[in-house]
Design an enzyme around this catalytic site. Structure first.
Site, PDB file in Angstrom:
ATOM      1  N   LYS A 181     -12.446  76.475   3.646  1.00  0.00           N
ATOM      2  CA  LYS A 181     -12.684  77.808   4.190  1.00  0.00           C
ATOM      3  C   LYS A 181     -11.368  78.575   4.224  1.00  0.00           C
ATOM      4  O   LYS A 181     -10.532  78.356   5.087  1.00  0.00           O
ATOM      5  CB  LYS A 181     -13.256  77.764   5.613  1.00  0.00           C
ATOM      6  CG  LYS A 181     -13.694  79.168   6.088  1.00  0.00           C
ATOM      7  CD  LYS A 181     -13.857  79.262   7.582  1.00  0.00           C
ATOM      8  CE  LYS A 181     -12.601  79.704   8.298  1.00  0.00           C
ATOM      9  NZ  LYS A 181     -12.174  81.096   7.981  1.00  0.00           N
ATOM     10  N   GLU A 241      -1.703  71.375  11.374  1.00  0.00           N
ATOM     11  CA  GLU A 241      -0.380  71.947  11.097  1.00  0.00           C
ATOM     12  C   GLU A 241      -0.333  73.278  11.825  1.00  0.00           C
ATOM     13  O   GLU A 241      -0.981  74.249  11.413  1.00  0.00           O
ATOM     14  CB  GLU A 241      -0.178  72.132   9.596  1.00  0.00           C
ATOM     15  CG  GLU A 241      -0.078  70.838   8.816  1.00  0.00           C
ATOM     16  CD  GLU A 241       1.240  70.108   9.044  1.00  0.00           C
ATOM     17  OE1 GLU A 241       2.240  70.777   9.384  1.00  0.00           O
ATOM     18  OE2 GLU A 241       1.275  68.877   8.882  1.00  0.00           O
ATOM     19  N   CYS A 247       5.321  79.516   9.062  1.00  0.00           N
ATOM     20  CA  CYS A 247       5.537  78.651  10.220  1.00  0.00           C
ATOM     21  C   CYS A 247       6.924  78.048  10.229  1.00  0.00           C
ATOM     22  O   CYS A 247       7.460  77.723  11.294  1.00  0.00           O
ATOM     23  CB  CYS A 247       4.471  77.571  10.275  1.00  0.00           C
ATOM     24  SG  CYS A 247       4.379  76.532   8.802  1.00  0.00           S
TER      25      CYS A 247
END
Length: 477
Positions: free
Chosen positions: A161, A231, A265
């Site tokens: 997705k 994550e 990130c």
């Protein structure tokens, strides 16, 4: 009930100029059933057979680079970074196709002697049948496939997705998949409800995104009793020692913080610099920041593009305003600009920051560099570790040896030495996120694939099985 139409916003114009039909619960279940049916034959191909097909997948994707990168540029507002991202995704496929067969060959299957006399153990490996991924909006192509590809190499089928914020690339990717019909990979589209439905269908789920949403994914996976790899967010620190060249360090810090508008990130979000070099470092950092251009009005010129997601721009501005209200000084940038519908922030350098400021506690996800000056390295390490996150970190020093001597004292999963944000470029260094930055085995290194293999023990009796009389009362002693 009719289908749900989801609209996507163009980050350069602010216009909702794309729409798609969200996958229904029945469609998700049907995709999952189709993939489950295809998975046994896929696993039966063996590592070499799967690797060959993955190489074809990479070749087909490379041939469609123009179409994929074009849609990605619209989704993210980024030009050069979009091309780099597509090439990175292709490289990831080829890396796993090359590495996977060797990994399978190295698995310890036995037989090996058990500690129990007369028994030996053989280990059989099989893939989780159906893998699922829920991907974020910041690097849509690579993060939709970063876990799915090693799962496929392991023998899983994969249901992905992508983010509903950046969905356009899925159309050309479906054209790519049509050229590789043997590959059991499919996409489902939509928001949080589609992600929940995906979790209910799969045997193993990977999620990349915020810590808050990651907790919800972990709870949903726990209810289904399936493994979840998370994550999540980061607040990566960079320590710069007194022996580092200040101009060089400023260049590394700037790049590590602002590439892709800081929407990564692993971006550096806190800088700790020794007082001996603080002044020339900050001067060089500000000078470098002022040379960075935004990609407006020309999307083909400049360094950093618009924010992809408007609420993120608002959050970054809130952090800057909070820092200023508490005494920080803005040395460059500082204000999100609305330009022709897009929201841009020039590199923002903050000095005089304190640990209580939002910009020092919460993930920023924007091109903001708060700088703290320290006198003792012990204090710098303590401040760098004073966070709920533990994704990655960086150290810049006068030598690699000096940087390396400090690395193990930082509480993070990966430490870049004499550079910053290297986890965005290096895929074969296994690391595990700490704190609220993640959960589960490393997606990097060999564990990126082996985590998708289930171990089955074949416990072989080579002698005589125990008779029932071995358990007769009065026989002990």
């Amino acid at each position: 009930m009719g289908e749900t139409i989801v609209k996507a916003r163009n980050p350069r114009t602010g216009q909702e100029d794309y729409e798609f039909a969200a996958s229904s619960r029945d469609e998700i279940a049907a995709q999952a059933a189709r993939l489950r049916d295809a998975q046994p034959a896929w696993e039966a191909l063996g590592p070499d057979g799967r690797a060959t097909i993955l190489m074809r997948f990479a070749d087909a994707m490379e041939a469609a680079t123009q179409q994929i990168a074009t849609t990605l540029t619209i989704d993210t507002g980024r030009g050069a970074v979009s091309w780099i991202e597509v090439q990175g995704a292709i490289g990831n496929i080829r890396r796993w196709a090359s590495r996977g067969p060797d990994l399978f060959a190295s698995l310890d299957r036995g037989p090996k002697a058990s500690a129990t006399p007369g028994v030996e153990i053989v280990t059989d490996y099989s893939a989780f049948p159906l893998f699922g991924a829920i991907a974020p909006w910041n690097f849509p192509v690579i993060l939709s496939h970063i876990d799915a590809v090693p799962a496929l190499m392991a023998g899983c089928a994969a249901l992905v997705k992508p983010s509903e914020i950046t969905p356009r690339f899925v159309e050309p990717m479906r054209d790519v998949l049509a050229q590789v019909p043997e590959l059991p990979l499919a996409y489902v589209m939509g928001g949080a409800d589609v992600g929940q439905a995906l979790i209910e269908e799969v045997d193993y789920v990977c999620f990349t995104g915020s810590t808050a949403t990651g907790r919800k994914v972990a709870e949903a996976a726990a209810r289904k009793l399936i493994p979840a790899n998370l994550e999540l967010g980061g607040k990566d620190p960079m320590i710069i020692t007194a022996s580092a060249d200040p101009e060089w360090a400023a260049g590394v810090a700037l790049r590590s913080s602002i590439v892709a508008t800081g929407q990564a990130c692993q971006s550096i979000e806190r800088i700790y610099v020794d007082s001996d070099i603080a002044e020339p470092f900050i001067d060089a950092l500000v000078a470098g920041a002022e040379k960075v251009d935004i990609t407006h009005p020309d999307p083909n010129a400049g360094h950093i593009g618009p924010f992809i997601f408007p609420p993120q721009a608002a959050k970054v501005q809130e952090q800057i305003d909070d820092a200023v209200a508490k005494g920080a000084e803005v040395r460059s940038g500082g204000t999100v600009e609305d330009l022709d519908g897009g929201q841009y922030l020039r590199p923002t350098i903050l000095t005089g920051v304190t640990p209580d400021m939002l910009v020092m506690r919460e993930e920023t996800f924007g091109p903001v560099l708060p700088v703290t000056i320290y006198d003792e390295i012990e204090n710098a390490i303590a401040q760098a570790n004073d966070t709920e996150y533990g994704l990655s970190a960086a150290i810049l020093a006068g030598s690699l040896e000096e940087a390396a001597s400090l690395a193990s004292r930082l509480d993070a999963g990966a430490i870049s030495l004499q550079d910053g944000a290297l986890t965005s470029m290096v895929g074969d260094a296994a690391n595990q996120s700490r704190g609220t930055s993640g959960l589960g085995p490393s997606r990097m290194g060999d564990t990126g694939m082996t985590r998708f293999l289930r171990e089955q023990a074949h416990i072989r009796q080579t002698g005589q099985p125990l008779p029932i009389d071995a358990y007769r009362e009065g026989q002990a002693g």
